[in-house]
Write an enzyme that holds these catalytic residues in place. Structure first.
Site, PDB file in Angstrom:
ATOM      1  CD  GLU A 129      13.487  34.195  16.449  1.00  0.00           C
ATOM      2  OE1 GLU A 129      12.551  34.799  17.004  1.00  0.00           O
ATOM      3  OE2 GLU A 129      14.139  33.286  16.997  1.00  0.00           O
ATOM      4  CG  HIS A 142      11.772  23.076  17.769  1.00  0.00           C
ATOM      5  ND1 HIS A 142      10.665  23.234  18.563  1.00  0.00           N
ATOM      6  CD2 HIS A 142      12.650  24.028  18.173  1.00  0.00           C
ATOM      7  CE1 HIS A 142      10.873  24.228  19.419  1.00  0.00           C
ATOM      8  NE2 HIS A 142      12.064  24.727  19.199  1.00  0.00           N
TER       9      HIS A 142
END
Lengths: 338, 456
Positions: B189, B258
């Site tokens: 990322e 998450h």
């Protein structure tokens, strides 16, 4: 398959003897000297309180950027870290605009809102000027991505130092650049010290081999010799431009000044610095070679010296005379079209 | 005793799926662990294994059947000497277990039915010709239309191409636009966010998908320092037209790492625009606006909303303005602000409140930076009471910002202190009951609205 070579054979003599004209050689001399004098003036002005904040000088490393830029073509992208004044000058950006940014005035390249570490020129394809160590590497890789996407034949020269080379994002970039064969020439300016930390205390292994696992060729180059830099840049610039993917040039260089202006430089001896200056100075040695090989005369070099003195003096004057930004500038350029 | 074979859930948010094909026929002997049939959801295709031995009796759901509900009986497994008698099987836990999923999680309760109030602004004209679309398809359509319109627009991220998107949002884009414009990245990322910023500086218009915004923390230096600040630092030269999009906030039972809402993180930073769609029309109109915007835009989606359907205008020029909220339900007694999935909760709460005689005005914020302060203040002027709703933590959150806004600019319009409904100030727990407690529910919104109306 990675081909990594320790110290590419000195191309300097071959280049000096043949494929580079005397006029071009004088240009390199002029560009290196302009960067040197510009940086010396910046240091003075910092000492006088005219420049604030961080100011990282490029003195000692001039042969690297001048040699690399000598093989780039207009439209190739250039990006580097915060030690960026030399890169901007080598890209053809105006000394006045750079110096006025250092003083935080409206005539600066960023209208006084960026400072020493943050200048840009779309016209010269110079993309900064980045203050986070290593962050310019994925961005430079993205510029290479844009060249490939547009298929415009250009490459991205992405400069970073021996400190940045330990950042994880550098390897994330190497992976994608190699995977997608991006036209990115990675120029690793190893000036031996990441701020105050010597290379041996921070970096394991040889830096030019850091792309090996990705199949990225790497070579080590004498970054104190502009013709050695130029020859390596020519060879590996052609390689990158031909679509074969990225390459890494580790430039063995040295910075004479501290990391920034506030650096007491206790991490190395004065003798070490003096030895490099006397034995390996990129400008002195090049000047001697130009005279010995008959490329120029003392008088011609003195004329260049005078011309540069004028440019730097004018830049310093402009940087002091240019007004501070308008108060309204505080609120502009936050968003496009806002 | 015959054992029912039930449609399993492959993921915490799965409520239904397609039974693609049977790998066994009626009458076949089945060993424990053998694949029985293949199912497909919006995220994945998987084989379902038998957990018991026996013989496959009747098949109740034919191959190719779409939208088979989780826990629906698809077949029956017979023991020795048993015969298939429809309806004779025992009730029990699903027998089929999906491969590579340790235990089929309990599917979450379905989101409340969505009722869209009549459009009162100039958006209405676009709805004369509209189709029912899921949020997922609306997002995909927005990207596809903008990619057709502008060859500089491309999509990159993890699993966006060959896999068709981790949540199938990019489904079909690779087939239409090819691998040079729909780009699978390594799991990297920080690197690909920086690379995309460089591509934007180089004149392209990247759409960067984060598999979830939780992973954007790896990349946040490039989002803030490189994308958001460079225009200013360059004196206006170096714009960064880029969209960072992906699901934000809690899904269902995926745990603390998450399940975080990043709305207030990004909304804090000048140089960014931050939008959070609720409906499929929001999703399409705002994503098209984000892609066309010359600035970096953070586009916060919600996984649970992906499968929900709404009317979406067919006109490809349906582009919503960033910075404008929408009044989803008009009311005179209390203003409720919400964004993303919480708009649905607010509307549900408003129905309950209406039954009590409290008419709530529900504002779908849509854009968090810039915030449509005028719409909020105008509504408050009418209702004099305000409840803010957000899924994320309240501390330094969007509700805190709105409370400060109305205190500073509309103090005299307030007949009661503002009440914030927000996520509990803890990392999100996994256990179903605790997770339920940690996230704002419609009942909490009802209670908050009653309290600002001084009703018990």
């Amino acid at each position: 398959m990675a081909t990594t070579k320790k110290l590419a054979a000195s191309h300097a003599e071959a280049a000096a003897a043949g494929d580079v004209s005397s006029a071009e050689l004088l240009c390199y001399y002029r560009d290196m000297l302009l960067i040197r004098r510009f940086e010396e003036k910046s240091g003075q002005m910092y000492g006088m309180g005219l420049i604030g904040g961080f100011c990282h000088l490029y003195i000692g490393q001039e042969a690297v950027v001048v040699g690399i830029q000598s093989v780039l073509i207009p439209g190739d992208s250039v990006i580097t870290s915060y030690r960026d004044h030399g890169h901007m000058i080598a890209c053809g950006m105006d000394s006045k605009g750079v110096m006025a940014e250092l003083t935080g005035r409206r005539g600066g390249y960023s209208k006084g809102k960026g400072g020493s570490m943050h200048m840009f020129s779309r016209e010269k394809a110079f993309y900064g000027g980045h203050g986070i160590v290593g962050a310019q590497v994925p961005i430079g890789t993205g510029l290479a991505f844009s060249h490939k996407y547009k298929n415009d034949g250009h490459i991205s020269a992405t400069y970073f130092g021996d400190g940045a080379v330990n950042q994880g994002q550098v390897y994330e970039s190497f992976n994608m650049a190699a995977l997608w064969k991006l036209p990115c020439l990675y120029v690793l300016e190893n000036n031996k010290y990441a701020m105050g930390t010597a290379q041996a205390r921070a970096a394991a292994g040889e830096l030019y081999q850091r792309g090996m696992a990705y199949g990225i060729p790497g070579v080590q180059v004498n970054g104190m010799d502009v013709l050695a830099v130029r020859a390596a840049a020519q060879e590996w610039g052609d390689y990158v431009r031909s679509g074969k993917g990225p390459a890494i040039l580790e430039m063995q260089t040295y910075r004479y000044r501290g990391h920034s202006m506030s650096d007491p430089a206790k991490y190395r001896s004065k003798e070490e610095v003096a030895k490099v200056r006397s034995e390996a100075d990129p400008i002195d040695n090049f000047r001697r070679m130009l005279l010995e090989k008959g490329h120029t005369t003392e008088d011609a070099l003195k004329e260049i010296d005078r011309e540069i003195k004028v440019i730097v003096t004018e830049a310093a004057e402009f940087a002091q005379q240019s007004p501070e930004p308008e108060i309204s500038e505080l609120w502009t350029d936050v968003l496009v079209g806002a | 005793m015959p054992i029912d074979i039930l449609m399993p859930a492959l993921s915490p948010t799965m409520t239904e799926g397609k039974l693609v094909r049977w790998l066994k026929s009626e009458g076949d002997a089945v060993k424990s662990g053998e694949a029985l049939f293949e199912i497909e959801t919006d995220k994945a295709t998987m084989e379902v294994e038998a957990s018991d031995e026996g013989r496959l009796g009747a098949i109740f759901v034919a191959a190719g059947t779409e939208r088979v509900a989780v826990n629906a009986r698809v077949a029956v497994l017979l023991g020795e000497g048993e015969s298939a008698v429809a309806g004779s099987a025992t009730q029990g836990a699903p027998v089929g277990i999906p491969v590579a999923v340790a235990a089929a999680p309990t599917p979450p309760a379905k989101a409340p039915p969505v009722t869209v109030a009549p459009r009162v602004d100039d958006e209405a004209k676009f709805f004369a010709k509209a189709s029912r679309r899921t949020v997922r398809d609306a997002l995909r359509d927005a990207m596809a239309e903008e990619m057709r319109r502008d060859p500089g627009v491309f999509v990159m991220g993890e699993e966006v191409a060959e896999y068709q998107g981790a949540y199938k949002v990019t489904q079909g884009l690779l087939q239409e636009f090819g691998a040079s414009r729909v780009i699978d990245t390594p799991i990297t990322e920080h690197g690909f966010a920086g690379l995309a910023v460089g591509a934007a500086f180089g004149g392209l218009k990247p759409i960067v998908e984060f598999m979830t915004f939780n992973f954007s923390m790896q990349a946040i230096d490039h989002i803030i320092n490189s994308a958001a600040k460079t225009l200013y630092m360059s004196g206006g030269q170096m714009g960064c037209p880029i969209v960072f999009r992906g699901p934000n906030g809690a899904a269902a039972r995926v745990g603390a790492q998450h399940s975080q809402c990043y709305a207030s993180w990004y909304a804090h930073c000048p140089g960014l625009k931050v939008v959070a769609p609720w409906s499929a029309a929001d999703a399409k109109g705002l994503l098209k606006a984000a892609i066309r915007d010359p600035n970096p835009v953070i586009f916060l989606e919600n996984e649970i909303m992906y499968g929900q359907s709404f009317d979406v205008p067919d006109d490809p020029e349906f582009v919503l303005p960033i910075g404008k909220a929408r009044i989803e339900r008009a009311g005179r007694d209390v203003t409720i602000t919400a964004f993303s999935r919480m708009v649905g909760h607010a509307l549900t709460a408003a129905e309950t409140l209406a039954a009590m005689g409290i008419e709530a005005e529900v504002i779908n914020l849509r854009s968090l930076r810039p915030l449509d302060t005028e719409t909020i203040l105008a509504s408050l002027k009418k209702t004099n009471r305000l409840v803010t709703v957000e899924e994320g933590w309240g501390y330094a959150g969007i509700g805190a910002e709105i409370a400060a806004l109305v205190m500073e600019r509309a103090f005299d319009d307030l007949d009661a202190p503002v009440v914030r409904v927000c996520g509990a100030d803890v990392p999100l727990p996994y256990a179903a009951n605790l997770e339920q407690l940690a996230l704002p529910q419609p009942e909490a919104i009802v209670d908050a609205a009653k309290s600002v109306c001084y009703r018990s």
